[in-house]
Write a protein that holds these residues in place. Structure first.
Motif, PDB file in Angstrom:
ATOM      1  N   GLN A 211       9.129  50.905   9.137  1.00  0.00           N
ATOM      2  CA  GLN A 211       9.136  52.246   8.556  1.00  0.00           C
ATOM      3  C   GLN A 211       8.838  53.294   9.614  1.00  0.00           C
ATOM      4  O   GLN A 211       9.431  54.362   9.640  1.00  0.00           O
ATOM      5  N   THR A 212       7.897  52.961  10.458  1.00  0.00           N
ATOM      6  CA  THR A 212       7.579  53.906  11.518  1.00  0.00           C
ATOM      7  C   THR A 212       8.769  54.093  12.450  1.00  0.00           C
ATOM      8  O   THR A 212       9.107  55.210  12.833  1.00  0.00           O
ATOM      9  N   LEU A 213       9.383  53.003  12.774  1.00  0.00           N
ATOM     10  CA  LEU A 213      10.530  53.098  13.673  1.00  0.00           C
ATOM     11  C   LEU A 213      11.647  53.931  13.065  1.00  0.00           C
ATOM     12  O   LEU A 213      12.372  54.630  13.769  1.00  0.00           O
ATOM     13  N   CYS A 214      11.767  53.823  11.771  1.00  0.00           N
ATOM     14  CA  CYS A 214      12.913  54.453  11.113  1.00  0.00           C
ATOM     15  C   CYS A 214      12.630  55.871  10.646  1.00  0.00           C
ATOM     16  O   CYS A 214      13.504  56.504  10.050  1.00  0.00           O
ATOM     17  N   ARG A 215      11.460  56.324  10.920  1.00  0.00           N
ATOM     18  CA  ARG A 215      11.106  57.648  10.428  1.00  0.00           C
ATOM     19  C   ARG A 215      12.055  58.705  10.985  1.00  0.00           C
ATOM     20  O   ARG A 215      12.181  58.892  12.188  1.00  0.00           O
ATOM     21  N   GLY A 216      12.708  59.376  10.091  1.00  0.00           N
ATOM     22  CA  GLY A 216      13.578  60.464  10.504  1.00  0.00           C
ATOM     23  C   GLY A 216      14.938  60.033  11.016  1.00  0.00           C
ATOM     24  O   GLY A 216      15.738  60.870  11.395  1.00  0.00           O
ATOM     25  N   LEU A 217      15.162  58.754  11.025  1.00  0.00           N
ATOM     26  CA  LEU A 217      16.468  58.292  11.488  1.00  0.00           C
ATOM     27  C   LEU A 217      17.504  58.441  10.391  1.00  0.00           C
ATOM     28  O   LEU A 217      17.172  58.498   9.214  1.00  0.00           O
ATOM     29  N   SER A 218      18.731  58.495  10.800  1.00  0.00           N
ATOM     30  CA  SER A 218      19.801  58.538   9.818  1.00  0.00           C
ATOM     31  C   SER A 218      19.846  57.210   9.068  1.00  0.00           C
ATOM     32  O   SER A 218      19.294  56.206   9.519  1.00  0.00           O
ATOM     33  N   GLN A 219      20.489  57.255   7.944  1.00  0.00           N
ATOM     34  CA  GLN A 219      20.556  56.050   7.131  1.00  0.00           C
ATOM     35  C   GLN A 219      21.189  54.874   7.880  1.00  0.00           C
ATOM     36  O   GLN A 219      20.671  53.762   7.845  1.00  0.00           O
ATOM     37  N   PRO A 220      22.278  55.089   8.564  1.00  0.00           N
ATOM     38  CA  PRO A 220      22.868  53.952   9.270  1.00  0.00           C
ATOM     39  C   PRO A 220      21.934  53.362  10.309  1.00  0.00           C
ATOM     40  O   PRO A 220      21.830  52.152  10.441  1.00  0.00           O
ATOM     41  N   THR A 221      21.273  54.235  11.034  1.00  0.00           N
ATOM     42  CA  THR A 221      20.362  53.713  12.050  1.00  0.00           C
ATOM     43  C   THR A 221      19.165  53.040  11.405  1.00  0.00           C
ATOM     44  O   THR A 221      18.665  52.025  11.895  1.00  0.00           O
ATOM     45  N   THR A 222      18.720  53.604  10.317  1.00  0.00           N
ATOM     46  CA  THR A 222      17.630  52.984   9.591  1.00  0.00           C
ATOM     47  C   THR A 222      18.012  51.565   9.180  1.00  0.00           C
ATOM     48  O   THR A 222      17.245  50.612   9.354  1.00  0.00           O
ATOM     49  N   ASN A 223      19.193  51.456   8.656  1.00  0.00           N
ATOM     50  CA  ASN A 223      19.627  50.129   8.231  1.00  0.00           C
ATOM     51  C   ASN A 223      19.807  49.210   9.428  1.00  0.00           C
ATOM     52  O   ASN A 223      19.571  48.005   9.334  1.00  0.00           O
ATOM     53  N   LEU A 224      20.226  49.789  10.516  1.00  0.00           N
ATOM     54  CA  LEU A 224      20.396  48.980  11.705  1.00  0.00           C
ATOM     55  C   LEU A 224      19.062  48.401  12.160  1.00  0.00           C
ATOM     56  O   LEU A 224      18.937  47.203  12.432  1.00  0.00           O
ATOM     57  N   VAL A 225      18.073  49.255  12.221  1.00  0.00           N
ATOM     58  CA  VAL A 225      16.765  48.793  12.667  1.00  0.00           C
ATOM     59  C   VAL A 225      16.216  47.766  11.689  1.00  0.00           C
ATOM     60  O   VAL A 225      15.684  46.715  12.082  1.00  0.00           O
ATOM     61  N   ALA A 226      16.380  48.077  10.428  1.00  0.00           N
ATOM     62  CA  ALA A 226      15.911  47.119   9.428  1.00  0.00           C
ATOM     63  C   ALA A 226      16.651  45.805   9.571  1.00  0.00           C
ATOM     64  O   ALA A 226      16.060  44.728   9.470  1.00  0.00           O
ATOM     65  N   GLY A 227      17.931  45.921   9.798  1.00  0.00           N
ATOM     66  CA  GLY A 227      18.710  44.708   9.954  1.00  0.00           C
ATOM     67  C   GLY A 227      18.256  43.905  11.154  1.00  0.00           C
ATOM     68  O   GLY A 227      18.178  42.685  11.110  1.00  0.00           O
ATOM     69  N   CYS A 228      17.939  44.608  12.191  1.00  0.00           N
ATOM     70  CA  CYS A 228      17.474  43.921  13.387  1.00  0.00           C
ATOM     71  C   CYS A 228      16.172  43.181  13.117  1.00  0.00           C
ATOM     72  O   CYS A 228      15.879  42.181  13.751  1.00  0.00           O
TER      73      CYS A 228
END
Length: 392
Positions: A211-228
């Motif tokens: 969640q911290t990593l994805c803060r403020g990221l776009s949805q695609p990037t958020t999903n990317l990080v989550a996917g990773c």
DNA sequence: TAGGCCATCTGGTCCT
DNA sequence: AGGACCAGATGGCCTA
């Protein structure tokens, strides 16, 4: 227009960023920057990414670009018919032109004064508006060319620094680059997350970490990080909502912005190449449709791996079938702690993750030893410190 | 075709 | 004066 006091810090920041990531050996001790990170709530910088290979134009190509007069990528088609060879000649002949120019100016001055004395028109005051003589125009053009070349170099350096930054933030892939802006956002979050780990001295819950990593990221990037991180984006986004924008678990100080940057291209990857590589639409936050088991699809990995992402340093990323024609390809979009992944941690010392249920210990065999990839990090204080932290 | 991202050119501003 | 930096403009590429 631009510049001024407000731009000073920006200039310094960019310069520092460029230097830092051009020379990763200069990466700082995280302690020295923790205060700075704590104050990093400021808005993200407005930067773009280089999608292609960071325009490693050779000198010849650069010269060609100037020759074309519009530059490779557009430049508004401002045509200029000359070559840099001509420009060099211009430099050599500059003194000569100077003399000619002075002579011309003298003639102009004489004419002006004569006219003023004659009463035809008032004598000029203030800085004389110089007429654009041919020689002056030529010199101006040469100056402009030089400035263009410098600007190109500067942007190349900046892109190069951004590339280096991509390599040290989570989710690095040579072929599927994060956009510039997303790289900066992710980097900011990543620094924040690491500083929180050091500050709290606790192992964060992986969900909180993501969640911290994805803060403020776009949805695609958020999903990317989550996917990773092998998290269903739905799971952590859902928790994020349910908990009122506040992380749970071991890192209570991790607050969550109640928004992400909107993805203007729904169901598209931040990088076009990713889509063209058969990356299936796992970016959708609602993926998997119907809320099945956490699955994700990693883009093909073709380059060196990014360093830290997995907080345990021992992430093993399984390849999931996404049903695409490329599903059987050996996707690998790995995230790991370099200093940890390649460390000599004794068995049982790998970090046990929290809420996600992911557990360390399964080192991906596809992950080369870290020192093969980022040798310049081997002895940086940050990694040593983290290494010590996670193995105490 | 629209929209996003990008590289490049360009002129302005600030600094040395 | 010249270099660094910046932001606007422009056009190319790519994908949906």
């Amino acid at each position: 227009m631009t510049g001024g006091a407000g731009s000073e810090s920006r200039c310094r920041s960019v310069a520092m960023l460029t230097r830092l990531f051009s020379e990763p050996s200069l990466l700082p001790d995280v302690h020295k920057y923790s205060a700075w990170v704590d104050d990093s709530g400021s808005e993200d910088s407005k930067t773009k990414e280089d999608e292609h290979d960071p325009c490693r134009l050779g000198l010849d190509e650069i010269e060609d670009a100037d020759l074309r007069g519009g530059g490779g990528g557009g430049g508004g088609g401002r045509g200029r018919a000359h070559s840099d060879t001509a420009a060099e000649d211009d430099d050599e002949d500059e003194a000569e032109e100077e003399e000619e120019e002075e002579e011309e100016e003298d003639e102009e001055d004489a004419a002006d004064n004569a006219a003023a004395v004659g009463g035809d028109r008032p004598k000029k005051r203030g800085p004389k508006k110089r007429e654009m003589t041919q020689a002056r125009a030529e010199r101006s053009r040469v100056r402009r060319q030089k400035a263009n070349a410098r600007e190109r170099t500067r942007m190349h350096d900046l892109n190069s620094a951004l590339d280096n930054l991509r390599k040290v933030v989570p989710c690095y892939s040579k072929t599927q680059k994060l956009s510039k802006i997303e790289t900066l956002r992710l980097a900011k979050n990543y620094i924040w997350a690491l500083s929180e780990i050091l500050r709290n001295g606790k192992r964060p819950d992986v969900v909180s970490y993501v969640q911290t990593l994805c803060r403020g990221l776009s949805q695609p990037t958020t999903n990317l990080v989550a996917g990773c991180l092998q998290l269903s984006s739905r799971s952590f986004l859902g928790e994020q909502c349910q908990e009122g924008g506040r992380f749970h678990g071991a890192s209570p100080s991790f607050s969550v912005h109640p928004y992400s940057y909107p993805c203007s291209r729904p169901h598209s990857h931040p990088h076009p190449h990713l889509r063209s590589h058969g990356y299936c639409p796992a970016y959708d936050a609602t993926y998997p449709p119907g809320g099945g088991s956490p699955e994700y699809n990693s883009p093909e990995y073709e380059g060196t791996l990014s360093p830290p992402v997995g907080i345990n340093g021992n992430f093993s990323l399984k390849q999931q079938d996404c049903g695409s024609p490329d599903a059987d390809r050996s996707y690998h979009y790995s995230m790991h702690y370099p200093a940890l992944a390649g460390s000599r941690a004794p068995p049982g010392h790998s970090l046990v993750l929290g809420a996600s249920g992911l557990r360390g210990g399964g080192h991906s065999e596809n992950v080369p030893p870290y020192h093969d990839m980022h040798a310049h990090h081997d002895r940086t204080p940050v990694y040593e410190e983290l290494n010590a932290f996670f193995h105490n």
